[in-house]
Enzyme design. Structure first.
Site, mmCIF file in Angstrom:
data_model
loop_
_atom_site.group_PDB
_atom_site.id
_atom_site.type_symbol
_atom_site.label_atom_id
_atom_site.label_comp_id
_atom_site.label_asym_id
_atom_site.label_seq_id
_atom_site.Cartn_x
_atom_site.Cartn_y
_atom_site.Cartn_z
ATOM 1 N N GLY A 1 -46.670 -3.861 -7.106
ATOM 2 C CA GLY A 1 -47.298 -2.713 -7.746
ATOM 3 C C GLY A 1 -48.781 -2.667 -7.436
ATOM 4 O O GLY A 1 -49.283 -3.396 -6.576
ATOM 5 N N GLY A 2 -49.475 -1.810 -8.169
ATOM 6 C CA GLY A 2 -50.894 -1.631 -7.926
ATOM 7 C C GLY A 2 -51.721 -2.852 -8.274
ATOM 8 O O GLY A 2 -52.859 -2.977 -7.829
ATOM 9 N N PHE A 3 -51.150 -3.770 -9.065
ATOM 10 C CA PHE A 3 -51.927 -4.920 -9.507
ATOM 11 C C PHE A 3 -51.453 -6.226 -8.874
ATOM 12 O O PHE A 3 -52.069 -7.257 -9.083
ATOM 13 C CB PHE A 3 -51.860 -5.044 -11.036
ATOM 14 C CG PHE A 3 -52.322 -3.815 -11.743
ATOM 15 C CD1 PHE A 3 -53.654 -3.438 -11.722
ATOM 16 C CD2 PHE A 3 -51.421 -3.006 -12.413
ATOM 17 C CE1 PHE A 3 -54.083 -2.301 -12.372
ATOM 18 C CE2 PHE A 3 -51.835 -1.863 -13.057
ATOM 19 C CZ PHE A 3 -53.178 -1.506 -13.039
ATOM 20 N N GLY A 4 -50.344 -6.202 -8.141
ATOM 21 C CA GLY A 4 -49.904 -7.433 -7.507
ATOM 22 C C GLY A 4 -48.401 -7.508 -7.311
ATOM 23 O O GLY A 4 -47.666 -6.554 -7.565
ATOM 24 N N THR A 5 -47.954 -8.666 -6.860
ATOM 25 C CA THR A 5 -46.552 -8.906 -6.556
ATOM 26 C C THR A 5 -45.807 -9.319 -7.822
ATOM 27 O O THR A 5 -46.339 -10.030 -8.675
ATOM 28 C CB THR A 5 -46.431 -10.016 -5.497
ATOM 29 O OG1 THR A 5 -47.234 -9.666 -4.361
ATOM 30 C CG2 THR A 5 -44.992 -10.182 -5.053
ATOM 31 N N VAL A 6 -44.541 -8.870 -7.930
ATOM 32 C CA VAL A 6 -43.718 -9.181 -9.093
ATOM 33 C C VAL A 6 -42.575 -10.107 -8.655
ATOM 34 O O VAL A 6 -41.891 -9.843 -7.667
ATOM 35 C CB VAL A 6 -43.135 -7.907 -9.737
ATOM 36 C CG1 VAL A 6 -42.319 -8.254 -10.975
ATOM 37 C CG2 VAL A 6 -44.259 -6.946 -10.113
ATOM 38 N N ASP B 1 -52.194 4.629 -15.948
ATOM 39 C CA ASP B 1 -51.377 4.573 -14.725
ATOM 40 C C ASP B 1 -49.911 4.866 -15.029
ATOM 41 O O ASP B 1 -49.013 4.133 -14.613
ATOM 42 C CB ASP B 1 -51.529 3.200 -14.069
ATOM 43 C CG ASP B 1 -51.082 3.204 -12.604
ATOM 44 O OD1 ASP B 1 -50.995 4.303 -12.018
ATOM 45 O OD2 ASP B 1 -50.817 2.120 -12.063
ATOM 46 N N LYS C 1 -45.886 -11.336 -12.888
ATOM 47 C CA LYS C 1 -46.755 -10.499 -12.052
ATOM 48 C C LYS C 1 -47.954 -11.341 -11.604
ATOM 49 O O LYS C 1 -48.735 -11.827 -12.420
ATOM 50 C CB LYS C 1 -47.239 -9.276 -12.835
ATOM 51 C CG LYS C 1 -47.999 -8.267 -11.981
ATOM 52 C CD LYS C 1 -48.500 -7.110 -12.834
ATOM 53 C CE LYS C 1 -47.363 -6.288 -13.395
ATOM 54 N NZ LYS C 1 -46.704 -5.481 -12.350
#
Length: 601
Positions: free
Chosen positions: A320-325, A437, A339
């Site tokens: 996502g916009g903030f990092g890998t999940v 968001d 996350k």
């Protein structure tokens, strides 16, 4: 002369009837009794008058057309104070009672059990106290029970398990305690129905209860009299010897039980303890720190950190916009989403952790639960609930080639639940949160297709000087309100705009910047407005959704149009959006509603 007297009597009777209208029926009198204990700050009930014959035209009241009995009281968002009168039990034909999002206090009257035909009970988001009356278990027709976001406490009565028709139950965000009965219909509801009650335990919330010690809590009985030879009685000395032996055996047994008690508590303390504050667990070394919020990760610290350090590319489930999940599976098969934060953030770790603790304290059935935070030497990780069905974006856009189509009833359920989660962030939680968001990839779905809004608060928490530019580049351009694009300043009304785009995505099945209308210089909002002006509703609806209801879709499009108004001052609040959605999706005639929407009631 007799004829004149007869005419005179008729005139007199007509005059009397004109002066003294027909008396208000019994249900109307009952409603006035209910009104008398309410604090009507907005004067919303001003047309509840005792001079009327029936209450059927009163605000919020629906009657049976045959006998004029009251079948629905629909008064949400009316700023009503006061208490719920016990007189409610006199409305024996009542099918729907909706008093949510008011300021009611006091207790839920047990007389409500007299409303034997009640199908839907909405008392969400008030200040109700006390417990759930056990008599509610007698409402055999009840299909919807929403008591969330109140100050209710005590045990959950097992009588609710008798509600065989119950399809939707929400008891979240209260102060209930004790073990959740695993009985009847109660056994069919998962943790989402109980989230935010820190002192609840039981199978449904995956928390063992403190009394589960693993050995009998009652001391075993001594040997029965039948074990002794019936023909002989022991001598006096033997009797005292036996008593002494039994005493020593009892002492030894008590010592053994005490040892087992201490051992059991030390082993299960983390899993059974009911946390009332954030627990900071042991730091294995200077570069690693683990924080769990409100006891939401009942595992030893070393196991959690071991699992986090072992995550690799095979565990990736998205980005996502903030990092890998990642997906993290514990030893007991408990599954969580992790996350990894890629975006840098200025400021001290202590401030960052305090702000995360605030986000970890926010609990709602339609919000993804933030369970904990871990700082490793090389990364920062957030631990969330794992939602089995993935994101709305995946189901709506990525699985169409496999032939799986999101049904219309599921789309309505997703719209309603997402609105509830966002309205809670805007209006009910403390502190209030602007999401910043909202998009389909941030709406996660569980196995019951219940939506959960994710990543709330992260946009502000991780915001730096170029954060709004990064967000646009990340692909959420189509969701952003015009004023947010111009100023970079997010507000509740910019969230409302994004939610309006989300509604359009559900109705049209198209992404906000679908190629079919981007070529014309439009986004989904401009495309919708153009087709609506041309009266081309059928061209807007998702043709892959065969069971779409055109009237409901038109109502949803009207809400979406208001949400995406270019002027933020003309957009409704999320509470107003939720109110309209509940009226359109959840508030048709009760008898029709339960038959046509039973899959999400």
């Amino acid at each position: 002369m007799g004829l004149l007297i007869w005419i005179f009597k008729l005139v007199l009777l007509a005059t009397l009837f004109s002066i003294c209208p027909l008396a208000l029926n019994s249900d109307g009198i009952t409603l006035l009794e209910i009104k008398n204990v309410l604090n009507d700050t907005k004067n919303a009930l001003s047309n509840w008058r005792d001079t009327d014959e029936t209450p059927c035209l009163w605000t919020g009241i629906t009657c049976n057309s045959k006998d004029q009995s009251v079948i629905s009281i629909n008064l949400p968002y009316m700023q009503l104070g006061g208490i719920i009168s016990p007189s409610i039990g006199k409305l024996t034909k009542l099918q729907r009672l909706a008093l949510h999002q008011n300021s009611l206090h006091g207790f839920i009257p047990h007389e409500i059990s007299n409303c034997s035909e009640l199908k839907a009970l909405y008392l969400r988001a008030n200040y109700l106290q006390g417990g759930i009356p056990s008599e509610i278990g007698n409402l055999s027709s009840l299909t919807i029970l929403d008591l969330s976001s109140n100050s209710l406490k005590g045990a959950i009565p097992s009588s609710l398990g008798r509600l065989s028709r119950l399809r939707y139950m929400n008891l979240s965000t209260n102060f209930f305690s004790g073990e959740i009965p695993d009985f009847g219909s109660l056994s069919g509801f998962g943790s989402n129905s109980f989230i935010g009650n820190l002192d609840l335990c039981g199978r449904q919330v995956h928390k063992p209860c403190r009394t589960s010690l693993g050995f009998p809590a009652v001391l075993p009985h001594a040997a029965s009299d039948e074990a002794a030879p019936p023909s002989k009685r022991p001598s006096h000395s033997i009797k005292w010897l036996l008593i002494g032996a039994m005493s020593m055996l009892g002492v030894a047994l008590i010592v053994v039980l005490a040892f087992l008690w201490v051992w059991s508590l030390s082993k299960k303390e983390r899993a059974a303890k009911k946390y009332t504050e954030v627990k900071k667990q042991v730091e294995p070394d200077a570069g690693t720190k683990l924080i769990t919020f409100h006891g939401d990760l009942p595992y030893p610290s070393f196991e959690i950190i071991e699992k986090l350090e072992a995550l690799d590319e095979e565990d990736v489930v998205g980005s996502g916009g903030f990092g890998t999940v990642y997906r993290m599976v514990m030893n007991d098969c408990g599954t969580f989403a992790v996350k990894r934060i890629d975006r840098s953030r200025e400021g001290s770790d202590q401030v960052f952790e305090r702000e995360l603790e605030v986000l970890g304290s926010i609990k709602h059935i339609n919000l993804v639960n933030l369970r904990g935070y871990c700082r490793l030497p090389t990364s920062k990780l957030l631990i969330y609930d794992y939602l089995a069905m993935g994101s709305l974006d995946d189901l709506l856009h990525e699985q169409t080639n496999s032939g799986e189509v999101l049904s219309w009833s599921s789309r309505l359920k997703i719209a309603l639940g997402s609105a509830r989660g966002l309205a809670y962030l805007h209006h009910d939680c403390c502190p209030r949160v602007v999401h910043r968001d909202i998009k389909s990839s941030n709406i996660l779905l569980d196995e019951n297709m219940e939506p959960h809004v994710s990543d709330f608060g992260l946009a502000k928490l991780l915001k730096d000087e170029e954060a709004h530019v990064t967000t646009v580049v990340a692909g959420t351009f189509g969701y952003l309100a015009p004023e947010y694009l111009q100023s970079g300043r997010a507000t509740q009304k910019s969230d409302v705009y994004s939610f309006g785009v989300l509604l359009l995505e559900l109705v049209t099945g198209k992404r906000p910047t679908d190629p079919c209308f981007v070529q014309k210089g439009l986004n989904v909002v401009g495309w919708m407005n153009t087709l609506l002006r041309e009266n081309r509703l059928d061209d807007i609806l998702d043709r892959k959704c065969p069971d779409v209801d055109s009237e409901e879709a038109e109502a949803i499009l009207d809400i979406a149009s208001r949400c995406t108004d270019a002027d933020p001052d003309r957009r409704p609040s999320m509470n107003e959006v939720l109110q309209v959605l509940e009226q359109e999706v959840m508030s048709p005639c009760p008898s029709d509603f339960y038959e046509s929407h039973s899959d999400y009631c």
